[in-house]
Design a protein around this motif. Sequence first.
Motif, PDB file in Angstrom:
ATOM      1  N   SER A 141       0.832  -1.211   0.000  1.00 22.96           N
ATOM      2  CA  SER A 141       0.000   0.000   0.000  1.00 22.96           C
ATOM      3  C   SER A 141       0.862   1.255   0.000  1.00 22.96           C
ATOM      4  O   SER A 141       0.518   2.259  -0.636  1.00 22.96           O
ATOM      5  CB  SER A 141      -0.924   0.007   1.221  1.00 22.96           C
ATOM      6  OG  SER A 141      -0.183   0.078   2.429  1.00 22.96           O
ATOM      7  N   GLY A 142       2.010   1.219   0.695  1.00 24.92           N
ATOM      8  CA  GLY A 142       2.911   2.364   0.693  1.00 24.92           C
ATOM      9  C   GLY A 142       3.455   2.648  -0.691  1.00 24.92           C
ATOM     10  O   GLY A 142       3.516   3.803  -1.130  1.00 24.92           O
ATOM     11  N   GLY A 143       3.863   1.611  -1.411  1.00 26.03           N
ATOM     12  CA  GLY A 143       4.352   1.792  -2.769  1.00 26.03           C
ATOM     13  C   GLY A 143       3.285   2.327  -3.700  1.00 26.03           C
ATOM     14  O   GLY A 143       3.547   3.208  -4.538  1.00 26.03           O
ATOM     15  N   THR A 144       2.073   1.835  -3.575  1.00 28.79           N
ATOM     16  CA  THR A 144       0.966   2.307  -4.411  1.00 28.79           C
ATOM     17  C   THR A 144       0.689   3.785  -4.180  1.00 28.79           C
ATOM     18  O   THR A 144       0.521   4.561  -5.126  1.00 28.79           O
ATOM     19  CB  THR A 144      -0.310   1.492  -4.121  1.00 28.79           C
ATOM     20  OG1 THR A 144      -0.065   0.108  -4.374  1.00 28.79           O
ATOM     21  CG2 THR A 144      -1.473   1.967  -4.986  1.00 28.79           C
ATOM     22  N   ALA A 145       0.645   4.189  -2.926  1.00 29.97           N
ATOM     23  CA  ALA A 145       0.354   5.584  -2.598  1.00 29.97           C
ATOM     24  C   ALA A 145       1.462   6.522  -3.085  1.00 29.97           C
ATOM     25  O   ALA A 145       1.193   7.625  -3.570  1.00 29.97           O
ATOM     26  CB  ALA A 145       0.161   5.730  -1.089  1.00 29.97           C
ATOM     27  N   VAL A 146       2.722   6.087  -2.974  1.00 29.74           N
ATOM     28  CA  VAL A 146       3.848   6.920  -3.415  1.00 29.74           C
ATOM     29  C   VAL A 146       3.785   7.169  -4.917  1.00 29.74           C
ATOM     30  O   VAL A 146       3.937   8.292  -5.391  1.00 29.74           O
ATOM     31  CB  VAL A 146       5.184   6.264  -3.029  1.00 29.74           C
ATOM     32  CG1 VAL A 146       6.334   6.869  -3.824  1.00 29.74           C
ATOM     33  CG2 VAL A 146       5.445   6.458  -1.544  1.00 29.74           C
ATOM     34  N   ILE A 147       3.595   6.123  -5.688  1.00 30.72           N
ATOM     35  CA  ILE A 147       3.573   6.251  -7.146  1.00 30.72           C
ATOM     36  C   ILE A 147       2.463   7.193  -7.593  1.00 30.72           C
ATOM     37  O   ILE A 147       2.641   7.987  -8.532  1.00 30.72           O
ATOM     38  CB  ILE A 147       3.411   4.868  -7.790  1.00 30.72           C
ATOM     39  CG1 ILE A 147       4.677   4.034  -7.557  1.00 30.72           C
ATOM     40  CG2 ILE A 147       3.129   4.989  -9.288  1.00 30.72           C
ATOM     41  CD1 ILE A 147       4.575   2.601  -8.033  1.00 30.72           C
ATOM     42  N   CYS A 148       1.333   7.142  -6.933  1.00 33.16           N
ATOM     43  CA  CYS A 148       0.186   7.967  -7.342  1.00 33.16           C
ATOM     44  C   CYS A 148       0.326   9.437  -6.944  1.00 33.16           C
ATOM     45  O   CYS A 148      -0.293  10.304  -7.568  1.00 33.16           O
ATOM     46  CB  CYS A 148      -1.105   7.398  -6.742  1.00 33.16           C
ATOM     47  SG  CYS A 148      -1.579   5.781  -7.403  1.00 33.16           S
ATOM     48  N   GLY A 207      13.051   6.748  -6.838  1.00 39.66           N
ATOM     49  CA  GLY A 207      13.763   5.504  -6.520  1.00 39.66           C
ATOM     50  C   GLY A 207      14.013   5.337  -5.035  1.00 39.66           C
ATOM     51  O   GLY A 207      13.557   4.350  -4.425  1.00 39.66           O
ATOM     52  N   PRO A 208      14.748   6.285  -4.417  1.00 39.16           N
ATOM     53  CA  PRO A 208      14.960   6.148  -2.972  1.00 39.16           C
ATOM     54  C   PRO A 208      13.678   6.255  -2.167  1.00 39.16           C
ATOM     55  O   PRO A 208      13.587   5.726  -1.055  1.00 39.16           O
ATOM     56  CB  PRO A 208      15.911   7.310  -2.648  1.00 39.16           C
ATOM     57  CG  PRO A 208      15.786   8.261  -3.781  1.00 39.16           C
ATOM     58  CD  PRO A 208      15.490   7.414  -4.985  1.00 39.16           C
ATOM     59  N   THR A 209      12.676   6.935  -2.714  1.00 33.45           N
ATOM     60  CA  THR A 209      11.397   7.022  -2.013  1.00 33.45           C
ATOM     61  C   THR A 209      10.757   5.651  -1.905  1.00 33.45           C
ATOM     62  O   THR A 209      10.303   5.234  -0.830  1.00 33.45           O
ATOM     63  CB  THR A 209      10.445   7.985  -2.739  1.00 33.45           C
ATOM     64  OG1 THR A 209      11.065   9.267  -2.861  1.00 33.45           O
ATOM     65  CG2 THR A 209       9.145   8.135  -1.974  1.00 33.45           C
ATOM     66  N   LEU A 210      10.713   4.925  -3.031  1.00 34.08           N
ATOM     67  CA  LEU A 210      10.138   3.585  -3.014  1.00 34.08           C
ATOM     68  C   LEU A 210      10.992   2.637  -2.180  1.00 34.08           C
ATOM     69  O   LEU A 210      10.464   1.804  -1.436  1.00 34.08           O
ATOM     70  CB  LEU A 210      10.002   3.058  -4.442  1.00 34.08           C
ATOM     71  CG  LEU A 210       8.891   3.669  -5.293  1.00 34.08           C
ATOM     72  CD1 LEU A 210       8.967   3.156  -6.728  1.00 34.08           C
ATOM     73  CD2 LEU A 210       7.521   3.353  -4.701  1.00 34.08           C
ATOM     74  N   ALA A 211      12.324   2.778  -2.308  1.00 30.10           N
ATOM     75  CA  ALA A 211      13.215   1.910  -1.539  1.00 30.10           C
ATOM     76  C   ALA A 211      13.022   2.124  -0.045  1.00 30.10           C
ATOM     77  O   ALA A 211      13.216   1.203   0.757  1.00 30.10           O
ATOM     78  CB  ALA A 211      14.669   2.182  -1.923  1.00 30.10           C
ATOM     79  N   GLY A 212      12.655   3.343   0.341  1.00 33.20           N
ATOM     80  CA  GLY A 212      12.437   3.631   1.751  1.00 33.20           C
ATOM     81  C   GLY A 212      11.031   3.326   2.222  1.00 33.20           C
ATOM     82  O   GLY A 212      10.827   2.834   3.334  1.00 33.20           O
ATOM     83  N   ILE A 213      10.038   3.593   1.358  1.00 28.11           N
ATOM     84  CA  ILE A 213       8.652   3.463   1.804  1.00 28.11           C
ATOM     85  C   ILE A 213       8.219   2.009   1.911  1.00 28.11           C
ATOM     86  O   ILE A 213       7.387   1.670   2.757  1.00 28.11           O
ATOM     87  CB  ILE A 213       7.688   4.229   0.863  1.00 28.11           C
ATOM     88  CG1 ILE A 213       6.338   4.465   1.559  1.00 28.11           C
ATOM     89  CG2 ILE A 213       7.487   3.475  -0.438  1.00 28.11           C
ATOM     90  CD1 ILE A 213       6.384   5.329   2.777  1.00 28.11           C
ATOM     91  N   LEU A 214       8.760   1.138   1.078  1.00 31.41           N
ATOM     92  CA  LEU A 214       8.332  -0.263   1.133  1.00 31.41           C
ATOM     93  C   LEU A 214       8.640  -0.891   2.494  1.00 31.41           C
ATOM     94  O   LEU A 214       7.737  -1.444   3.134  1.00 31.41           O
ATOM     95  CB  LEU A 214       8.969  -1.050  -0.010  1.00 31.41           C
ATOM     96  CG  LEU A 214       8.504  -0.663  -1.419  1.00 31.41           C
ATOM     97  CD1 LEU A 214       9.243  -1.487  -2.470  1.00 31.41           C
ATOM     98  CD2 LEU A 214       7.010  -0.851  -1.568  1.00 31.41           C
ATOM     99  N   PRO A 215       9.889  -0.821   2.980  1.00 28.73           N
ATOM    100  CA  PRO A 215      10.120  -1.372   4.325  1.00 28.73           C
ATOM    101  C   PRO A 215       9.500  -0.522   5.427  1.00 28.73           C
ATOM    102  O   PRO A 215       9.026  -1.058   6.433  1.00 28.73           O
ATOM    103  CB  PRO A 215      11.648  -1.403   4.442  1.00 28.73           C
ATOM    104  CG  PRO A 215      12.129  -0.369   3.487  1.00 28.73           C
ATOM    105  CD  PRO A 215      11.155  -0.387   2.353  1.00 28.73           C
ATOM    106  N   TYR A 216       9.499   0.818   5.246  1.00 29.69           N
ATOM    107  CA  TYR A 216       8.978   1.681   6.303  1.00 29.69           C
ATOM    108  C   TYR A 216       7.485   1.455   6.518  1.00 29.69           C
ATOM    109  O   TYR A 216       7.025   1.274   7.653  1.00 29.69           O
ATOM    110  CB  TYR A 216       9.234   3.148   5.956  1.00 29.69           C
ATOM    111  CG  TYR A 216       8.511   4.117   6.859  1.00 29.69           C
ATOM    112  CD1 TYR A 216       8.847   4.219   8.201  1.00 29.69           C
ATOM    113  CD2 TYR A 216       7.472   4.909   6.380  1.00 29.69           C
ATOM    114  CE1 TYR A 216       8.184   5.083   9.044  1.00 29.69           C
ATOM    115  CE2 TYR A 216       6.802   5.784   7.219  1.00 29.69           C
ATOM    116  CZ  TYR A 216       7.153   5.865   8.540  1.00 29.69           C
ATOM    117  OH  TYR A 216       6.483   6.720   9.375  1.00 29.69           O
ATOM    118  N   ALA A 217       6.715   1.481   5.425  1.00 26.54           N
ATOM    119  CA  ALA A 217       5.274   1.303   5.559  1.00 26.54           C
ATOM    120  C   ALA A 217       4.938  -0.080   6.095  1.00 26.54           C
ATOM    121  O   ALA A 217       4.035  -0.241   6.927  1.00 26.54           O
ATOM    122  CB  ALA A 217       4.590   1.524   4.205  1.00 26.54           C
TER     123      ALA A 217
END
Length: 344
Positions: A141-148, A207-217
Amino acid sequence: MNSPQGSTLTTNMAGLVDGSTAREEVSHIDCLPVYVKELIAGGGAGAFAKTTVAPLERIKILMQTRTDGFRSLGVYQSLRKVLKHEGVLGFYKGNGASVVRIIPYAALHFMTYERYRGWILDNYSFMGLGPIIDLLAGSASGGTAVICTYPLDLARTKLAYQVTDTRTNFRSGIRSLYPQPAYNGIRDVLTSVYREGGIRGLYRGVGPTLAGILPYAGLKFYIYEVLKLHVPEEHQKSIAMHLSCGAVAGLFGQTFTYPLDVVRRQMQVESLQCSTIQGGTRYRNTLDGLTTIARNQGWRQLFAGMSINYIKMVPSVAVGFASYDMMKVWLRIPPRQKSQTVSS
């Protein structure tokens, strides 16, 4: 005229009127699909939490991006400097873009979390009901929200990076303290960035946003649900419980992923920094950003602003989780399937 039958009739009529009003009020909420209620609850919780910590978020961005005049200052000195040059409104510079971003982001984050969680339980029942489901659903869900919503986060950072001096009089206008291009708002940022770099420009630093949000979320939801399992049943609905569990979840999740957030911020403002190589970009990717910052700016820069991030993360994540759970009750969202106990 005032017979018992008349009183009873009047009472019944009043009850019918009150009942119809109550049913009408109930129907307006209950007729909404569950996912719409989750969107409303998530968006409202996100906006409330983000505005609560907006001043600390502004200072964190200034420290992360090594803005001139803020490189060697601590949190308190930075707050004083912003207040001196920009007034109280300076603490909320970029907050409009932040709230515009956080409403759809939080709405999608919480709603898709519930959807992903249900989908995993329906299709992979062998995994059980433990918190590992929350880890996977939270990451997705974190990755989905970031991309959008990423372009809005980019606009928020560029607006917050600008430092102006509002002490000048209106005849001379508001002048910038440092030689940086000025943006007039969210729309101006997005159009300018798109004109310069197209879609790729709007997603610079994703890139770093997704790399960070996936484990963080994932960790955030995982830790939050694990902590709730240890709370006695009689305290499950306590606001203090939600705030405490949310704060701890945010602190642990942010600690492991903070350097990636620093790389993301610096990539977002590269075009605004005088030291950027003309005609090119400083960081090719996330790994290059991490190694370059550590080599040129010192490894401590990867944790710049982390102290203030801890200060803001406690109320931000805590208020976000607590607000979401409270709004779920207000919107009468059916409770999700409970997780298995720790012992099982």
